[in-house]
Write an enzyme that holds these catalytic residues in place. Structure first.
Site, PDB file in Angstrom:
ATOM      1  N   THR A   1       7.289  -3.393  -3.281  1.00  0.00           N
ATOM      2  CA  THR A   1       7.077  -2.989  -4.526  1.00  0.00           C
ATOM      3  C   THR A   1       6.885  -2.025  -5.741  1.00  0.00           C
ATOM      4  O   THR A   1       8.082  -2.077  -6.061  1.00  0.00           O
ATOM      5  CB  THR A   1       5.493  -3.231  -4.921  1.00  0.00           C
ATOM      6  OG1 THR A   1       4.700  -4.074  -4.298  1.00  0.00           O
ATOM      7  CG2 THR A   1       4.450  -2.218  -6.210  1.00  0.00           C
TER       8      THR A   1
ATOM      9  N   TRP B   1       5.579  -7.888   4.726  1.00  0.00           N
ATOM     10  CA  TRP B   1       5.638  -8.399   2.823  1.00  0.00           C
ATOM     11  C   TRP B   1       7.046  -9.245   2.971  1.00  0.00           C
ATOM     12  O   TRP B   1       7.997  -9.665   1.942  1.00  0.00           O
ATOM     13  CB  TRP B   1       6.651  -7.202   1.767  1.00  0.00           C
ATOM     14  CG  TRP B   1       4.718  -6.786   0.781  1.00  0.00           C
ATOM     15  CD1 TRP B   1       4.759  -7.118  -0.091  1.00  0.00           C
ATOM     16  CD2 TRP B   1       3.806  -6.199   1.509  1.00  0.00           C
ATOM     17  NE1 TRP B   1       3.210  -6.164  -0.435  1.00  0.00           N
ATOM     18  CE2 TRP B   1       2.568  -6.004   0.537  1.00  0.00           C
ATOM     19  CE3 TRP B   1       3.017  -6.572   2.904  1.00  0.00           C
ATOM     20  CZ2 TRP B   1       1.221  -5.307   1.072  1.00  0.00           C
ATOM     21  CZ3 TRP B   1       1.331  -5.475   3.786  1.00  0.00           C
ATOM     22  CH2 TRP B   1       1.026  -5.207   1.802  1.00  0.00           C
TER      23      TRP B   1
ATOM     24  N   ASN C   1       2.615 -11.306   3.162  1.00  0.00           N
ATOM     25  CA  ASN C   1       1.639 -10.830   1.568  1.00  0.00           C
ATOM     26  C   ASN C   1       2.037 -12.185   0.673  1.00  0.00           C
ATOM     27  O   ASN C   1       3.305 -12.065   0.176  1.00  0.00           O
ATOM     28  CB  ASN C   1       2.173 -10.375   1.367  1.00  0.00           C
ATOM     29  CG  ASN C   1       1.029  -9.838   0.727  1.00  0.00           C
ATOM     30  OD1 ASN C   1      -0.351  -9.202   0.489  1.00  0.00           O
ATOM     31  ND2 ASN C   1       1.858  -8.593  -0.332  1.00  0.00           N
ATOM     32  N   GLU C   2       1.219 -12.484   0.170  1.00  0.00           N
ATOM     33  CA  GLU C   2       1.359 -13.015  -1.479  1.00  0.00           C
ATOM     34  C   GLU C   2       2.143 -14.238  -0.988  1.00  0.00           C
ATOM     35  O   GLU C   2       2.935 -15.008  -2.706  1.00  0.00           O
ATOM     36  CB  GLU C   2       1.491 -11.814  -2.580  1.00  0.00           C
ATOM     37  CG  GLU C   2      -0.352 -11.814  -2.508  1.00  0.00           C
ATOM     38  CD  GLU C   2       0.269 -10.566  -3.272  1.00  0.00           C
ATOM     39  OE1 GLU C   2       0.847 -10.353  -3.361  1.00  0.00           O
ATOM     40  OE2 GLU C   2      -1.427  -9.146  -3.566  1.00  0.00           O
TER      41      GLU C   2
ATOM     42  N   GLU D   1      -7.151  -7.511  -0.017  1.00  0.00           N
ATOM     43  CA  GLU D   1      -5.816  -6.699  -1.353  1.00  0.00           C
ATOM     44  C   GLU D   1      -6.728  -6.772  -3.010  1.00  0.00           C
ATOM     45  O   GLU D   1      -7.151  -8.062  -3.276  1.00  0.00           O
ATOM     46  CB  GLU D   1      -4.393  -7.068  -1.365  1.00  0.00           C
ATOM     47  CG  GLU D   1      -3.913  -6.220  -2.130  1.00  0.00           C
ATOM     48  CD  GLU D   1      -2.323  -5.973  -2.267  1.00  0.00           C
ATOM     49  OE1 GLU D   1      -1.913  -6.810  -0.961  1.00  0.00           O
ATOM     50  OE2 GLU D   1      -1.955  -6.040  -3.750  1.00  0.00           O
TER      51      GLU D   1
ATOM     52  N   ARG E   1      -6.268  -7.237 -12.318  1.00  0.00           N
ATOM     53  CA  ARG E   1      -6.435  -8.181 -12.738  1.00  0.00           C
ATOM     54  C   ARG E   1      -8.085  -8.345 -11.723  1.00  0.00           C
ATOM     55  O   ARG E   1      -8.293  -7.871 -11.359  1.00  0.00           O
ATOM     56  CB  ARG E   1      -5.103  -8.591 -11.814  1.00  0.00           C
ATOM     57  CG  ARG E   1      -5.117  -8.466 -10.585  1.00  0.00           C
ATOM     58  CD  ARG E   1      -3.467  -9.058  -9.645  1.00  0.00           C
ATOM     59  NE  ARG E   1      -2.772  -7.658 -10.027  1.00  0.00           N
ATOM     60  CZ  ARG E   1      -1.701  -7.202  -9.856  1.00  0.00           C
ATOM     61  NH1 ARG E   1      -2.939  -6.359  -8.725  1.00  0.00           N
ATOM     62  NH2 ARG E   1      -0.978  -6.329 -10.452  1.00  0.00           N
TER      63      ARG E   1
END
Length: 681
Positions: A107, A149, A195-196, A272, A394
């Site tokens: 990120t 990640w 992650n995600e 998260e 969000r």
């Protein structure tokens, strides 16, 4: 203690409440707290993430979100850590979740892997080991979570996918857990999947098998750090998967869960959340979701991305941490309001406590939770955050209203004998900017199991039998200062405390201290780019490697660096100025880039991708030899020197108008850098 008439009634020794002339009558509602029919779900704690993060839709940050923290001098570094981790001091976090570095952008930068290559293991890279030890030093009970990640490229054998060879991926992750124990005496409590991104049921089962085989039965598995579905549904139809997943972790759930997740009977976490600019609106967001994730969604843990905003602010999601520490060169840091909102819960609860079975919605808007240790202690946390003052980044927040109200609580069951409650209060003031944070008020007397509160909007109350809460602090840190306009690093450090040079923020690739044993003397200690295969990425890493440094506001500058191309024939390196982007947007980075290549050519480009060519020609540079590059940027003109002699000049540059300095390589290749110097004017 009549804080803007948020007065505690019954037993408050602060005198009468000022009359509210012409005010409408308060909404008045009663709420019963009773443990006679058993308790609700077990509370698992409040935590924060160091490393990657963000939503699947828009990403979040890593270069280390804690990248700059390690570079602080004492006593400031220890003060920051105390505010985060020390019990009954500041945020007093129960959980620390760290990125398992994967050599790729997560990120706001890249974090190094413990295994760059298949035959490589090093459990001293990066700063997450250090951070976990510092957290444990302050709170031995803190829970530790690891989550990848990204992964080094060798795990996918050329494919951008970690599940084709699940035994290799499981071996890699379990090695990290074993290394944490062997080299740092750290016990990892929970491990995540990816992650995600997609999960693989086969991999999760194999991970559990591998953990057990290596004596790590106590390590729990969280899945899938994305959405509630499809993991919940798959667990309901796959009993073996259901048996190995201990916690369902969702990201940015908007305080809601789904029926399938409840039906699994598993612990539900917001693994998260937050990711919001850390002003008072960010504090309002955090206060609201800390309560409502349980009230609306049965979530027993909420984990903030991110722990501390310790990365260059102009990178994506600047200042989306519980506090801000992005100036190690000055020592300046700021304890932001989310730290004290956290304390309202963390200082008066512990993992292992239980929620009471209550609805938790306040009649006039807002929410409350009540928790007990089962030994007679009771903690009630109330929040009355209004819609516009508690928007998180969000997901979108549906409209709701909150109005002033009177809440009367009846304590029943084992709590009927409680006579006094300690009171801690915060009020976020959006009109005059005079917020009151985590203030201890007079205790409230409970009369025959009953007490009342007048609640204003945008407030947080904690009422508790515990007397251990503290609002601690240190003297003001030094004032903020910009990054030094004249900055040098010769990388001459024999035993560096960290693997990476201070203030360099890797955005693709990994740049590490290197001992060049074959060098005759001038370049024994260097900085080396060490990722030589494209990783299994989390976002769109660049095809080039790049590390940024300095002040984003720099306009005119001279960047000088000794460079050493290791890759024969098609290797290449660059130095750059006015670099305008990084993090998840690294592929679109613009600036002024001065490249030299092993084939004896050079280029000047306006972008990292090398597509906007401003000048090119012959340089005579070769691989496996040291050369000195100098880039001058002044106004709309740039020039370059090679080994002190002009190579190109009078190249017109218009955009971007400002940015960081940087260095990097043409591809994922070995290359070395030495005697870096930037002077901004």
């Amino acid at each position: 203690a009549a804080l803007l008439w948020g007065t505690i009634l019954l037993g408050c020794s602060c005198g009468p409440r000022p009359p509210r002339v012409g005010a409408a009558p308060l909404v008045a509602t009663t709420y019963v707290l009773d443990d006679a029919d058993g308790l609700g779900r077990e509370f698992d704690g409040i935590g924060a993430v160091s490393g990657g993060g963000g939503s699947g839709a828009s990403g979040a940050a890593v270069v280390a979100t804690s990248r700059l923290l390690v570079n602080y001098q004492e006593p400031y570094r220890s003060q920051i850590l105390d505010y985060l981790f020390k019990p009954n001091f500041g945020a007093s976090l129960h959980i620390l979740k760290v990125e398992i570095g994967g050599d790729a952008q997560s990120t706001d930068g890249t974090e190094p892997s413990h295994m760059h290559y298949e035959n490589d293991e090093n459990y001293f890279r990066g700063y997450e080991w250090w951070l976990m030890k510092e957290a444990k030093k302050r709170n031995p009970k803190i829970k530790l979570i690891g989550l990848p990640w990204a992964f080094p490229g060798w795990i996918g054998k050329g494919e951008n996918w970690p599940y084709d060879y699940p035994d290799i991926t499981a071996y890699y992750i379990v090695s990290w857990i074993l290394g944490a124990k062997q080299y740092h005496d750290l016990d990892i409590d929970y491990i995540g999947i990816w992650n995600e991104r997609a999960f693989s049921s086969k991999y999760i089962k194999l991970l559990r098998y591998t953990l057990d085989k290596r004596g790590l039965e106590q390590v729990r598995i969280i899945a899938s750090d994305r959405l509630w579905e499809p993991i919940s549904f798959v667990m309901l139809i796959d009993s073996e998967l259901h048996g190995v997943v201990d916690v369902i972790g969702a990201h940015y759930p908007g305080t809601k869960t789904v029926p399938d997740a409840i039906l699994t009977g598993k612990k539900l976490w917001s693994s998260e959340d937050y990711s919001t600019f850390n002003d008072d609106v960010g504090a309002g967001c955090w206060a609201r979701i800390l309560n409502q994730n349980y009230v609306n969604g049965n979530m027993t843990s909420t984990i903030a991305w991110n722990l501390v905003a310790s990365y260059y602010e102009e990178l994506p999601f600047g200042r989306c941490g519980l506090m801000t520490a992005q100036e190690p060169w000055s020592g300046h840091y700021k304890v932001e309001s989310p730290i004290w909102i956290t304390a309202h819960t963390t200082q008066f609860t512990q993992p292992g406590w239980s929620y009471l079975q209550v609805d938790g919605h306040l009649e006039g808007g807002g929410s409350f939770v009540a928790l007990t240790d089962g030994l007679g202690n009771l903690t009630i946390i109330i929040e009355t955050m209004t819609h516009n003052h508690s928007k998180c980044i969000r997901p979108p927040l549906p409209n709701f209203s909150v109005i002033p109200q009177r809440a009367t609580f009846y304590l029943r069951g084992s709590f009927y004998m409680v006579k006094t409650l300690q009171v801690w209060h915060s009020r976020l003031d959006f009109e005059f900017g005079k917020s009151s944070l985590f203030q201890k008020l007079h205790s409230v007397k409970v009369w025959e199991g009953r007490f009342s509160l007048d609640l204003n909007v945008d407030e947080v109350y904690t009422l508790t039998t515990l007397k251990t809460g503290q609002k601690c602090g240190y003297p003001e840190p030094p004032p903020p200062q910009p990054f030094p306009s004249n900055y040098k690093d010769d990388f001459n450090i024999r035993n560096p405390p960290f693997s990476e040079a201070p203030n360099f923020a890797d955005q693709t690739g990994v740049f590490e201290y290197f001992v060049n044993a074959s060098d005759p003397g001038d370049h024994v200690f260097t900085l080396r780019q060490v990722v030589v295969q494209r990783p299994i990425t989390w976002v769109s890493d660049a095809d080039q490697t790049i590390s940024i440094i300095g002040n984003f506001k720099w306009v005119d500058m001279t960047v000088t660096c000794d460079i050493y191309i290791e890759k024969h024939r098609d290797g290449g390196v660059f130095i750059a100025g006015r670099v305008d982007n990084g993090g998840i947007y690294v592929r679109r980075t613009k600036g002024v880039f001065f490249w030299v290549f092993a084939d004896g050519t050079y280029r000047v480009t306006g972008d990292l991708a090398g597509e906007e060519i401003l000048m090119k020609g012959l340089s005579g540079v070769r691989d496996n030899a040291w050369h000195t590059l100098t880039l001058n940027i002044q106004g709309n003109s740039a020039s370059g020197l090679l080994n002190g002699y002009p190579l190109w000049e009078n190249v017109t540059v218009s955009k971007p108008s400002n940015g960081w300095a940087a260095l990097g390589t043409r591809s994922f290749e070995f290359a070395q850098f030495d005697n870096f110097h930037v002077e901004a004017r």
